[in-house]
Motif scaffolding. Structure first.
Motif, PDB file in Angstrom:
ATOM      1  N   GLN A 250       0.828  -1.257  -0.075  1.00  0.00           N
ATOM      2  CA  GLN A 250      -0.099   0.044  -0.039  1.00  0.00           C
ATOM      3  C   GLN A 250       0.857   1.393  -0.055  1.00  0.00           C
ATOM      4  N   PRO A 251       0.554   2.284  -0.442  1.00  0.00           N
ATOM      5  CA  PRO A 251       1.305   3.654  -0.482  1.00  0.00           C
ATOM      6  C   PRO A 251       1.222   4.226   0.919  1.00  0.00           C
ATOM      7  N   LYS A 252       2.325   4.669   0.991  1.00  0.00           N
ATOM      8  CA  LYS A 252       2.622   5.611   2.272  1.00  0.00           C
ATOM      9  C   LYS A 252       3.550   6.868   1.811  1.00  0.00           C
ATOM     10  N   GLN A 253       2.927   7.756   2.571  1.00  0.00           N
ATOM     11  CA  GLN A 253       3.669   9.462   2.191  1.00  0.00           C
ATOM     12  C   GLN A 253       4.655   9.508   3.287  1.00  0.00           C
ATOM     13  N   PHE A 254       6.035   9.721   2.637  1.00  0.00           N
ATOM     14  CA  PHE A 254       7.221  10.072   3.427  1.00  0.00           C
ATOM     15  C   PHE A 254       7.796  11.605   2.954  1.00  0.00           C
ATOM     16  N   GLN A 255       8.548  11.772   3.856  1.00  0.00           N
ATOM     17  CA  GLN A 255       9.039  13.232   3.445  1.00  0.00           C
ATOM     18  C   GLN A 255       9.522  13.271   2.023  1.00  0.00           C
ATOM     19  N   ALA A 256      10.330  12.248   1.683  1.00  0.00           N
ATOM     20  CA  ALA A 256      10.932  12.395   0.400  1.00  0.00           C
ATOM     21  C   ALA A 256       9.928  11.815  -0.520  1.00  0.00           C
ATOM     22  N   GLY A 257       8.639  11.466  -0.541  1.00  0.00           N
ATOM     23  CA  GLY A 257       7.925  10.981  -1.495  1.00  0.00           C
ATOM     24  C   GLY A 257       6.708  10.020  -0.935  1.00  0.00           C
ATOM     25  N   THR A 258       6.143   9.466  -2.080  1.00  0.00           N
ATOM     26  CA  THR A 258       5.405   8.247  -1.574  1.00  0.00           C
ATOM     27  C   THR A 258       5.991   7.020  -2.175  1.00  0.00           C
ATOM     28  N   PHE A 259       5.760   6.091  -1.233  1.00  0.00           N
ATOM     29  CA  PHE A 259       6.428   4.731  -1.537  1.00  0.00           C
ATOM     30  C   PHE A 259       5.433   3.648  -1.064  1.00  0.00           C
ATOM     31  N   SER A 260       5.747   2.424  -1.635  1.00  0.00           N
ATOM     32  CA  SER A 260       4.952   1.355  -1.198  1.00  0.00           C
ATOM     33  C   SER A 260       5.486   0.526   0.040  1.00  0.00           C
ATOM     34  N   THR A 261       4.502   0.333   0.903  1.00  0.00           N
ATOM     35  CA  THR A 261       4.841  -0.332   2.105  1.00  0.00           C
ATOM     36  C   THR A 261       4.372  -1.802   2.145  1.00  0.00           C
ATOM     37  N   PRO A 262       4.820  -2.740   2.974  1.00  0.00           N
ATOM     38  CA  PRO A 262       4.093  -3.801   3.079  1.00  0.00           C
ATOM     39  C   PRO A 262       2.930  -4.013   4.035  1.00  0.00           C
ATOM     40  N   CYS A 263       1.860  -4.721   3.434  1.00  0.00           N
ATOM     41  CA  CYS A 263       0.738  -5.065   4.254  1.00  0.00           C
ATOM     42  C   CYS A 263       0.288  -6.386   4.049  1.00  0.00           C
ATOM     43  N   ALA A 264      -0.768  -6.977   4.507  1.00  0.00           N
ATOM     44  CA  ALA A 264      -1.357  -8.328   4.197  1.00  0.00           C
ATOM     45  C   ALA A 264      -2.890  -8.107   3.791  1.00  0.00           C
ATOM     46  N   LEU A 265      -3.139  -8.849   2.668  1.00  0.00           N
ATOM     47  CA  LEU A 265      -4.741  -8.833   2.339  1.00  0.00           C
ATOM     48  C   LEU A 265      -5.580  -9.991   2.653  1.00  0.00           C
ATOM     49  N   ILE A 266      -6.682  -9.756   3.185  1.00  0.00           N
ATOM     50  CA  ILE A 266      -7.524 -11.001   3.509  1.00  0.00           C
ATOM     51  C   ILE A 266      -8.313 -10.667   2.369  1.00  0.00           C
ATOM     52  N   VAL A 267      -8.332 -12.005   1.346  1.00  0.00           N
ATOM     53  CA  VAL A 267      -9.090 -11.866   0.125  1.00  0.00           C
ATOM     54  C   VAL A 267     -10.268 -12.612   0.075  1.00  0.00           C
ATOM     55  N   GLY A 268     -10.346 -13.409   1.228  1.00  0.00           N
ATOM     56  CA  GLY A 268     -11.664 -14.512   1.274  1.00  0.00           C
ATOM     57  C   GLY A 268     -11.618 -15.180   2.571  1.00  0.00           C
ATOM     58  N   ARG A 269     -12.421 -16.278   2.553  1.00  0.00           N
ATOM     59  CA  ARG A 269     -12.688 -17.112   3.716  1.00  0.00           C
ATOM     60  C   ARG A 269     -12.746 -18.614   3.216  1.00  0.00           C
ATOM     61  N   ARG A 270     -12.151 -19.401   3.998  1.00  0.00           N
ATOM     62  CA  ARG A 270     -12.379 -20.984   3.759  1.00  0.00           C
ATOM     63  C   ARG A 270     -13.710 -21.211   3.943  1.00  0.00           C
ATOM     64  N   SER A 271     -14.095 -22.202   3.153  1.00  0.00           N
ATOM     65  CA  SER A 271     -15.577 -22.578   3.255  1.00  0.00           C
ATOM     66  C   SER A 271     -15.815 -23.493   4.223  1.00  0.00           C
ATOM     67  N   GLU A 272     -16.727 -23.376   5.005  1.00  0.00           N
ATOM     68  CA  GLU A 272     -17.072 -24.302   6.006  1.00  0.00           C
ATOM     69  C   GLU A 272     -17.185 -25.676   5.756  1.00  0.00           C
ATOM     70  N   SER A 273     -17.615 -25.887   4.437  1.00  0.00           N
ATOM     71  CA  SER A 273     -17.931 -27.323   4.032  1.00  0.00           C
ATOM     72  C   SER A 273     -16.699 -28.091   3.471  1.00  0.00           C
TER      73      SER A 273
END
Length: 291
Positions: A250-273
């Motif tokens: 994800q983008p994050k603003q620093f004094q020197a500019g905007t840079f990408s920093t790590p994150c984790a994305l929840i993209v779904g759920r395991r099916s109960e079945s």
């Protein structure tokens, strides 16, 4: 309270007296506050009992009580005192030689655990029946539940709590914690799948049956962003149960500019079945991810 048994260090070279768990805790806490008390035989016995209890699975650093995880800080203190009591010594393993304070676990024959050379676990860790330890490492104070897999070159750090039926894939780094006592260790609950080369540190909690795709890095400050709804929902330090998680930026603003920093994305759920044994791979494929 959970701890009701008196545990005796089977390998101890000193006469071990019966100390109830309340007395043991008081002795450990007093010695942690004043290291000069380590000269007292009762204190040394208490520390030995705690480490033996961890090794046998009778004690654990953290456990689930009610609706939350409770950390027993005095057990972490006992581990630190154990280091202080011991001197480095030679450890011979076939043609290999090591120089360390903590011995390695040896009593595998009737444990129900399979250990593939050169897999290693330190004394004071506990691996439940059905665990498979590939050429990997489990540190003192850690606990691995029944039927879990610790795959090649994975590390399970000090005091980490790994549940039952968990798959820790190759090269995963599970961080350890001893100081400060009371800090929560990394906890991976039952049925979770941790993909190759993931890093989980700083007391992160991965709840039941969550799936982490390869390369996910989780620290206490890593943003974990649920992108399954109309708007992103952000959290830190905990992966909700049955979540499917991939690495993100994800983008994050620093004094020197905007840079990408790590994150984790929840993209779904395991099916109960979906069957637990096949659902990790199925869940990853469902969202366009490989194992």
């Amino acid at each position: 309270m959970f701890f009701t048994r008196v545990v005796v260090h089977k390998a101890a070279k000193i006469a071990v007296m019966a100390l109830d768990i309340t007395t043991t805790e008081l002795l450990v806490r007093s010695a942690f506050a004043d290291r000069e008390r380590l000269a007292n035989a009762d204190v040394r016995i208490a520390v030995e009992q705690v480490i033996a209890g961890l090794d046998a699975g009778e004690l654990r650093v953290a456990e689930f009580e009610g609706k939350t995880w409770i950390v027993h800080d005095w057990i972490q203190q006992a581990i630190l005192l154990y280091f202080a009591l011991r001197e480095p010594t030679a450890i011979e393993v076939g043609p290999l030689s090591f120089w360390d304070k903590i011995p390695i676990k040896k009593s595998w024959r009737n444990s129900g655990v399979r250990v593939v050379p050169p897999g290693m676990a330190r004394y004071g860790s506990f691996l439940a029946p059905g665990v498979i330890l590939m050429p990997a490492f489990v540190n003192i104070g850690a606990r691995v539940g029944e039927g879990s897999m610790i795959d090649t070159w994975a590390t399970v750090g000090s005091c980490a709590q790994i549940g039952a039926g968990v798959h820790i894939s190759g090269g995963v780094g599970i961080g350890g914690v001893l100081e400060p006592p009371s800090a929560r260790p990394v906890i991976i609950e039952d049925g979770a799948f941790i993909g190759s080369r993931c890093i989980i540190v700083e007391g992160v909690l991965v709840e039941r049956e969550a799936v982490l795709g390869a390369g996910v890095v989780l620290t206490a400050s890593t943003p974990i962003i649920d992108v399954t709804g109309d708007k992103p929902q952000q959290m830190r330090g905990k992966v909700p149960r049955r979540s499917v998680v991939i690495p993100g930026m994800q983008p994050k603003q620093f004094q020197a500019g905007t840079f990408s920093t790590p994150c984790a994305l929840i993209v779904g759920r395991r099916s109960e079945s979906t069957d637990r044994k096949t659902s990790p791979n199925a869940a990853l494929r469902e969202h366009g991810l490989g194992n």
